[in-house]
Design a protein around this motif. Structure first.
Motif, short mmCIF file in Angstrom:
data_model
loop_
_atom_site.label_atom_id
_atom_site.label_comp_id
_atom_site.label_asym_id
_atom_site.label_seq_id
_atom_site.Cartn_x
_atom_site.Cartn_y
_atom_site.Cartn_z
N GLU A 17 1.52 6.75 -6.87
CA GLU A 17 0.50 7.73 -7.31
C GLU A 17 0.72 9.33 -6.78
O GLU A 17 0.30 10.11 -7.73
CB GLU A 17 -0.60 7.47 -6.57
CG GLU A 17 -1.45 5.98 -7.00
CD GLU A 17 -2.66 5.62 -6.14
OE1 GLU A 17 -2.96 6.15 -5.35
OE2 GLU A 17 -2.89 4.46 -6.37
N GLY A 18 1.62 9.53 -5.97
CA GLY A 18 2.04 10.80 -5.66
C GLY A 18 3.15 11.40 -6.67
O GLY A 18 3.15 12.37 -6.62
N ASP A 19 3.75 10.51 -7.44
CA ASP A 19 4.85 11.27 -8.27
C ASP A 19 4.35 11.53 -9.39
O ASP A 19 3.31 11.43 -9.90
CB ASP A 19 5.87 10.11 -8.57
CG ASP A 19 6.82 9.95 -7.28
OD1 ASP A 19 6.96 10.65 -6.43
OD2 ASP A 19 7.37 8.78 -7.22
N GLN A 39 0.92 -1.31 -0.07
CA GLN A 39 0.03 0.10 -0.08
C GLN A 39 0.87 1.32 0.08
O GLN A 39 0.59 2.20 -0.76
CB GLN A 39 -0.92 0.09 1.34
CG GLN A 39 -2.10 -1.00 1.09
CD GLN A 39 -2.81 -1.03 2.31
OE1 GLN A 39 -2.46 -0.55 3.34
NE2 GLN A 39 -4.02 -1.64 2.18
N ARG A 40 1.84 1.13 0.96
CA ARG A 40 2.74 2.45 0.95
C ARG A 40 3.49 2.58 -0.66
O ARG A 40 3.70 3.68 -0.84
CB ARG A 40 3.73 2.23 1.98
CG ARG A 40 3.28 2.42 3.23
CD ARG A 40 4.53 2.26 4.38
NE ARG A 40 3.87 2.05 5.69
CZ ARG A 40 4.18 1.56 6.74
NH1 ARG A 40 5.46 0.70 6.53
NH2 ARG A 40 3.62 1.49 8.02
#
Length: 66
Positions: free
Chosen positions: A64-66, A57-58
């Motif tokens: 997704e954040g990049d 999950q991390r």
């Protein structure tokens, strides 16, 4: 008149063994007579799976954040 041979079956089929509490819970004869994994091993396996899920999950959140 004599009985048939089927009446004399002594020693056929072995004997039953009464298992103690320890044997039923997994200690003895290879460790898996009646219990499967011991509670500590089950707990370790559950923790390992949980940690793997959290790492995935991390990793996905970082992608997704990049």
């Amino acid at each position: 008149m004599a009985r048939g041979g089927a009446g004399n079956m002594l020693g056929v089929g072995g004997t039953r063994q009464h298992l103690g509490r320890e044997a039923l819970r997994g200690s003895g004869r290879g460790g898996r007579v009646g219990g499967g994994l011991d509670p500590q091993a089950q707990k370790r396996e559950l923790l390992r799976k949980l940690q793997e899920k959290r790492q995935e999950q991390r990793h996905q959140e970082r992608q997704e954040g990049d």
